[in-house]
Design a protein around this motif. Sequence first.
Motif: not given
Length: 125
Positions: A39-47
């Motif tokens: 749920g951090g910036p990596i997940a947000a970026l991927a989505n």
Amino acid sequence: MACAELEALRLALMNLNGTVDESVRQHAEAEIGDELEAGGPIAALANASTLDEIQRHLDAALVDLEEEAMQADPADPDGAYLRGRVVAVRDAERTVRRLREQTDSFLDDLGEAHHTLHETFPTEE
């Protein structure tokens, strides 16, 4: 150690472009691993699915990566790899910024072309 930021950016650009390449997606998701669920910036970026979202989440991921790289032991080979990732992600961030600027410029150009077309060929409403 994975290049999560770059793989998440690839996924985001695939979302933006509407690209469906399952082998690329599966590779990227495997490379990112548990960070997709965190749920951090990596997940947000991927989505992410817009350039605004991509810029915002890539910046947040870069901040986290820079902090991690600063805390790494300079003698540790993993620290050198982290610093290399920072350079690569900064470069990607600049490229995304240029893409956004070019897209905004193209939008302005379309508006001007539309205005010129109506000046050249006025229509009565």
